[in-house]
Write a protein that holds these residues in place. Structure first.
Motif, PDB file in Angstrom:
ATOM      1  N   ALA A  78      41.460  43.254  33.441  1.00 44.46           N
ATOM      2  CA  ALA A  78      40.124  43.557  34.212  1.00 44.46           C
ATOM      3  C   ALA A  78      39.647  42.595  34.728  1.00 44.46           C
ATOM      4  O   ALA A  78      38.942  42.691  35.692  1.00 44.46           O
ATOM      5  CB  ALA A  78      39.332  44.582  33.445  1.00 44.46           C
ATOM      6  N   HIS A  79      39.843  41.418  34.183  1.00 45.81           N
ATOM      7  CA  HIS A  79      39.194  40.095  34.655  1.00 45.81           C
ATOM      8  C   HIS A  79      39.473  39.472  35.922  1.00 45.81           C
ATOM      9  O   HIS A  79      39.018  38.670  36.618  1.00 45.81           O
ATOM     10  CB  HIS A  79      38.786  39.114  33.484  1.00 45.81           C
ATOM     11  CG  HIS A  79      39.899  38.389  33.010  1.00 45.81           C
ATOM     12  ND1 HIS A  79      40.960  39.246  32.494  1.00 45.81           N
ATOM     13  CD2 HIS A  79      40.537  37.200  33.483  1.00 45.81           C
ATOM     14  CE1 HIS A  79      42.060  38.218  32.001  1.00 45.81           C
ATOM     15  NE2 HIS A  79      41.732  37.028  32.806  1.00 45.81           N
ATOM     16  N   LEU A  80      40.955  39.722  36.165  1.00 46.77           N
ATOM     17  CA  LEU A  80      41.581  39.114  37.345  1.00 46.77           C
ATOM     18  C   LEU A  80      40.880  39.396  38.594  1.00 46.77           C
ATOM     19  O   LEU A  80      40.515  40.570  38.731  1.00 46.77           O
ATOM     20  CB  LEU A  80      43.098  39.272  37.113  1.00 46.77           C
ATOM     21  CG  LEU A  80      43.710  38.914  35.835  1.00 46.77           C
ATOM     22  CD1 LEU A  80      45.177  39.294  35.738  1.00 46.77           C
ATOM     23  CD2 LEU A  80      43.881  37.346  35.886  1.00 46.77           C
ATOM     24  N   SER A  83      41.896  42.771  40.332  1.00 42.38           N
ATOM     25  CA  SER A  83      41.368  43.830  39.776  1.00 42.38           C
ATOM     26  C   SER A  83      39.955  43.861  39.925  1.00 42.38           C
ATOM     27  O   SER A  83      39.499  45.076  40.322  1.00 42.38           O
ATOM     28  CB  SER A  83      41.265  43.461  38.072  1.00 42.38           C
ATOM     29  OG  SER A  83      42.832  43.276  37.771  1.00 42.38           O
ATOM     30  N   ARG A  84      38.954  42.909  40.149  1.00 42.26           N
ATOM     31  CA  ARG A  84      37.776  42.863  40.456  1.00 42.26           C
ATOM     32  C   ARG A  84      37.513  43.634  41.680  1.00 42.26           C
ATOM     33  O   ARG A  84      36.858  44.368  42.171  1.00 42.26           O
ATOM     34  CB  ARG A  84      37.239  41.660  40.286  1.00 42.26           C
ATOM     35  CG  ARG A  84      36.981  41.374  38.861  1.00 42.26           C
ATOM     36  CD  ARG A  84      35.967  40.049  38.898  1.00 42.26           C
ATOM     37  NE  ARG A  84      36.104  39.023  39.585  1.00 42.26           N
ATOM     38  CZ  ARG A  84      36.797  37.871  39.127  1.00 42.26           C
ATOM     39  NH1 ARG A  84      37.298  37.802  37.790  1.00 42.26           N
ATOM     40  NH2 ARG A  84      37.106  36.876  40.096  1.00 42.26           N
ATOM     41  N   GLY A 103      38.499  48.967  32.063  1.00 39.81           N
ATOM     42  CA  GLY A 103      37.916  47.630  32.103  1.00 39.81           C
ATOM     43  C   GLY A 103      36.646  47.635  31.325  1.00 39.81           C
ATOM     44  O   GLY A 103      35.654  48.598  31.333  1.00 39.81           O
TER      45      GLY A 103
END
Length: 303
Positions: A78-80, A83-84, A103
């Motif tokens: 989720a932090h990539l 993904s954001r 996430g």
């Protein structure tokens, strides 16, 4: 005096019936065109008729594992940055729903937006589940996540969710087998092309579709099947690789939601002259669509 109108030929008559809402099992069995529609109908009947009590314990456990594994992959990826971006997009357009983006600190969105986000995030770090032997399908990302989103949105039970996930897996893995990987030989990214069928089947099972309605959902899903492999050749744009899985997840909800309202799709979407296997794959294994259906549990091949 005008001559009496000529009777409609059979193909036109069937089309008229479908367009006018009389898309019943008899019309499906009659087929559209010169070849009787068979494999798509068999898969639709299976997915619509599968019952929780018919599913062996190890298959249910594999479905539970696939769901948990996918949520873990979402949390990890989720932090990539891609993904954001997807979560931002989905959050702007899917507000006010009951389905979670998994996430850390993820929002609650309407089911299609949550499926888009979760399907994409599941593949963000390329750790989501697939099958062995490889069939080119990613069951958790493209099929289990849209089913989970709809189950949350409509307040459905965990038992109903597992039933739907197994139905979607059994159908989608067989579609993957039938491709013989020739969708990717032609330049299509496999999970983006097979995913809408699994997603539509799982959501349709959650919504208790009968076979004709399930067949329409599959027919509609065929027109959302997409994903090009050019990112792998150009060396640029690989963010779209993740998007293909999110779009497949979202597309199955679209297909099932339209079928629920009476929207129709082609009854021979998989096996027809211009159906999925002939157009996307060329050479394919048609009998693989229904081989072992009801006796061999393809879901156990999820890894």
């Amino acid at each position: 005096r005008r001559p009496p109108p000529r009777p409609l030929p059979r193909v036109a008559l069937n089309s008229y019936r479908v367009l006018n809402g009389r898309n019943r099992a008899a019309d499906h069995k009659a087929g559209m065109g010169t070849r009787m529609a068979k494999e798509s109908l068999q898969l639709a009947e299976y997915a619509a008729g599968l019952s929780y009590r018919d599913i062996p314990g190890p298959v249910l456990q594999r479905a539970k594992d696939a769901i948990a594994d996918t949520i873990a992959a979402i949390a990890f990826g989720a932090h990539l940055p891609w993904s954001r971006m997807i979560v931002n997009y989905a959050s702007q357009r899917g507000k006010g729903g009951k389905a979670y983006v998994f996430g850390p600190g993820g929002p609650r969105l309407q089911a299609p937006a949550a499926a888009l986000a979760n399907g994409t995030l599941a593949h963000a770090f390329e750790m989501d589940n697939l099958t062995w032997p490889n069939t080119g399908v990613h069951p958790g990302a493209t099929m289990a996540m849209p089913a989970l989103a709809v189950a949350q949105e409509r307040g459905l039970s965990g038992r109903a969710l597992l039933e739907a996930v197994v139905a979607g897996s059994e159908l989608m893995i067989r579609v993957g087998r039938a491709t013989k990987h020739n969708n990717e030989t032609r330049g299509f990214h496999a999970p983006g092309t097979t995913g809408p069928y699994g997603s539509a089947a799982a959501v349709g099972r959650l919504l208790k579709f009968d076979a004709p309605m399930m067949l329409n959902a599959l027919g509609i899903a065929g027109s959302t099947s997409a994903g090009l492999l050019e990112f792998a050749k150009s060396g640029t744009g690989a963010m779209v690789k993740r998007l293909h899985l999110g779009r497949a997840a979202e597309s199955g909800i679209l297909a099932a939601s339209l079928a629920e309202q009476g929207f129709t799709g082609p009854v021979s979407v998989l096996e027809g002259q211009f159906g999925f296997l002939n157009v996307y794959c060329g050479e394919h294994d048609l009998p693989a669509l229904t081989r072992g259906l009801g006796s061999e549990w393809a879901s156990l091949r999820i890894m």
